[in-house]
Design a protein around this motif. Structure first.
Motif, PDB file in Angstrom:
ATOM      1  N   ALA A  92       0.832  -1.199   0.000  1.00 12.77           N
ATOM      2  CA  ALA A  92       0.000   0.000   0.000  1.00 12.77           C
ATOM      3  C   ALA A  92       0.866   1.248   0.000  1.00 12.77           C
ATOM      4  O   ALA A  92       2.010   1.232   0.451  1.00 12.77           O
ATOM      5  CB  ALA A  92      -0.902  -0.016   1.233  1.00 12.77           C
ATOM      6  N   ALA A  93       0.296   2.324  -0.508  1.00 17.05           N
ATOM      7  CA  ALA A  93       1.000   3.602  -0.480  1.00 17.05           C
ATOM      8  C   ALA A  93       1.075   4.094   0.964  1.00 17.05           C
ATOM      9  O   ALA A  93       0.189   3.829   1.770  1.00 17.05           O
ATOM     10  CB  ALA A  93       0.258   4.614  -1.341  1.00 17.05           C
ATOM     11  N   LYS A  94       2.114   4.801   1.276  1.00 16.28           N
ATOM     12  CA  LYS A  94       2.284   5.367   2.619  1.00 16.28           C
ATOM     13  C   LYS A  94       1.845   6.820   2.601  1.00 16.28           C
ATOM     14  O   LYS A  94       2.186   7.567   1.693  1.00 16.28           O
ATOM     15  CB  LYS A  94       3.750   5.273   3.066  1.00 16.28           C
ATOM     16  N   GLY A  95       1.095   7.213   3.609  1.00 13.73           N
ATOM     17  CA  GLY A  95       0.655   8.595   3.699  1.00 13.73           C
ATOM     18  C   GLY A  95      -0.852   8.694   3.669  1.00 13.73           C
ATOM     19  O   GLY A  95      -1.578   7.721   3.885  1.00 13.73           O
ATOM     20  N   GLY A  96      -1.339   9.896   3.397  1.00 10.17           N
ATOM     21  CA  GLY A  96      -2.774  10.139   3.403  1.00 10.17           C
ATOM     22  C   GLY A  96      -3.290  10.623   2.062  1.00 10.17           C
ATOM     23  O   GLY A  96      -2.585  11.273   1.298  1.00 10.17           O
ATOM     24  N   LEU A  97      -4.526  10.273   1.802  1.00  2.35           N
ATOM     25  CA  LEU A  97      -5.217  10.687   0.583  1.00  2.35           C
ATOM     26  C   LEU A  97      -6.593  11.173   1.020  1.00  2.35           C
ATOM     27  O   LEU A  97      -7.264  10.510   1.826  1.00  2.35           O
ATOM     28  CB  LEU A  97      -5.357   9.499  -0.374  1.00  2.35           C
ATOM     29  N   THR A  98      -7.007  12.333   0.531  1.00  3.34           N
ATOM     30  CA  THR A  98      -8.339  12.846   0.840  1.00  3.34           C
ATOM     31  C   THR A  98      -9.074  13.042  -0.476  1.00  3.34           C
ATOM     32  O   THR A  98      -8.581  13.725  -1.376  1.00  3.34           O
ATOM     33  CB  THR A  98      -8.265  14.181   1.603  1.00  3.34           C
ATOM     34  N   VAL A  99     -10.241  12.425  -0.591  1.00  2.00           N
ATOM     35  CA  VAL A  99     -11.060  12.522  -1.800  1.00  2.00           C
ATOM     36  C   VAL A  99     -12.440  13.016  -1.382  1.00  2.00           C
ATOM     37  O   VAL A  99     -13.136  12.339  -0.619  1.00  2.00           O
ATOM     38  CB  VAL A  99     -11.184  11.154  -2.516  1.00  2.00           C
ATOM     39  N   ALA A 100     -12.805  14.202  -1.838  1.00  2.00           N
ATOM     40  CA  ALA A 100     -14.105  14.808  -1.527  1.00  2.00           C
ATOM     41  C   ALA A 100     -14.349  14.860  -0.019  1.00  2.00           C
ATOM     42  O   ALA A 100     -15.432  14.567   0.470  1.00  2.00           O
ATOM     43  CB  ALA A 100     -15.230  14.056  -2.224  1.00  2.00           C
ATOM     44  N   GLY A 101     -13.297  15.181   0.745  1.00  2.00           N
ATOM     45  CA  GLY A 101     -13.410  15.314   2.186  1.00  2.00           C
ATOM     46  C   GLY A 101     -13.292  14.006   2.959  1.00  2.00           C
ATOM     47  O   GLY A 101     -13.288  14.010   4.181  1.00  2.00           O
ATOM     48  N   VAL A 102     -13.196  12.875   2.271  1.00  2.00           N
ATOM     49  CA  VAL A 102     -13.079  11.575   2.934  1.00  2.00           C
ATOM     50  C   VAL A 102     -11.599  11.197   3.008  1.00  2.00           C
ATOM     51  O   VAL A 102     -10.942  11.052   1.969  1.00  2.00           O
ATOM     52  CB  VAL A 102     -13.865  10.485   2.170  1.00  2.00           C
ATOM     53  N   PRO A 103     -11.074  11.050   4.238  1.00  2.72           N
ATOM     54  CA  PRO A 103      -9.645  10.719   4.364  1.00  2.72           C
ATOM     55  C   PRO A 103      -9.392   9.209   4.250  1.00  2.72           C
ATOM     56  O   PRO A 103     -10.194   8.396   4.711  1.00  2.72           O
ATOM     57  CB  PRO A 103      -9.304  11.206   5.771  1.00  2.72           C
ATOM     58  N   TYR A 104      -8.276   8.858   3.611  1.00  2.19           N
ATOM     59  CA  TYR A 104      -7.813   7.479   3.499  1.00  2.19           C
ATOM     60  C   TYR A 104      -6.368   7.457   3.985  1.00  2.19           C
ATOM     61  O   TYR A 104      -5.534   8.207   3.481  1.00  2.19           O
ATOM     62  CB  TYR A 104      -7.866   6.989   2.051  1.00  2.19           C
ATOM     63  N   THR A 105      -6.059   6.600   4.947  1.00  2.00           N
ATOM     64  CA  THR A 105      -4.697   6.470   5.452  1.00  2.00           C
ATOM     65  C   THR A 105      -4.062   5.249   4.809  1.00  2.00           C
ATOM     66  O   THR A 105      -4.654   4.165   4.818  1.00  2.00           O
ATOM     67  CB  THR A 105      -4.704   6.304   6.986  1.00  2.00           C
ATOM     68  N   ASP A 106      -2.864   5.434   4.264  1.00  2.05           N
ATOM     69  CA  ASP A 106      -2.151   4.364   3.552  1.00  2.05           C
ATOM     70  C   ASP A 106      -3.087   3.640   2.581  1.00  2.05           C
ATOM     71  O   ASP A 106      -3.356   2.441   2.721  1.00  2.05           O
ATOM     72  CB  ASP A 106      -1.534   3.366   4.540  1.00  2.05           C
ATOM     73  N   PRO A 107      -3.620   4.354   1.580  1.00  4.30           N
ATOM     74  CA  PRO A 107      -4.614   3.756   0.676  1.00  4.30           C
ATOM     75  C   PRO A 107      -4.065   2.549  -0.073  1.00  4.30           C
ATOM     76  O   PRO A 107      -2.912   2.515  -0.477  1.00  4.30           O
ATOM     77  CB  PRO A 107      -4.951   4.896  -0.283  1.00  4.30           C
TER      78      PRO A 107
END
Length: 109
Positions: free
Chosen positions: A38-53
């Motif tokens: 998985a990728a390391k870090g955070g991703l936010t899509v339309a206000g929804v956060p994903y940690t290590d997507p």
């Protein structure tokens, strides 16, 4: 007659070798295209956060959405759900929000 059979066998063998040489690079591309983790870090899509997507993230919006890619990889945006269809754009890692005007799913490469 024996010579004719020998000749056709040689042609088949050469075709097999040529076909193997043509298909070998494609098999390497499929093997190297799969992510190791998985990728390391955070991703936010339309206000929804994903940690290590990990895997495909479906965009849950019908209009423009903001995407913030704070991972260690590039976000590849696809035109259709489930990371199918053509690639619409790519978003490099950045702390700045990006307005996504097209695309219905993304994958961190």
């Amino acid at each position: 007659m024996v010579e004719k059979a020998h000749r056709s066998g040689g042609i088949c063998m050469r075709r097999g070798i040529v076909l193997s040489l043509l298909l070998a690079p494609m098999s390497v591309a499929f093997v190297t295209a799969s992510p190791a983790s998985a990728a390391k870090g955070g991703l936010t899509v339309a206000g929804v956060p994903y940690t290590d997507p990990q895997g495909c993230v479906v965009v849950q919006a019908e209009a423009f959405v903001f995407v913030v890619n704070r991972t260690d990889g590039t976000a590849v945006v696809y035109a259709a759900p489930h990371c199918t269809g053509g690639v619409v754009e790519t978003l490099p890692p950045s702390a700045r929000p990006h307005l996504l005007s097209a695309g219905q799913s993304l994958f961190i490469a």
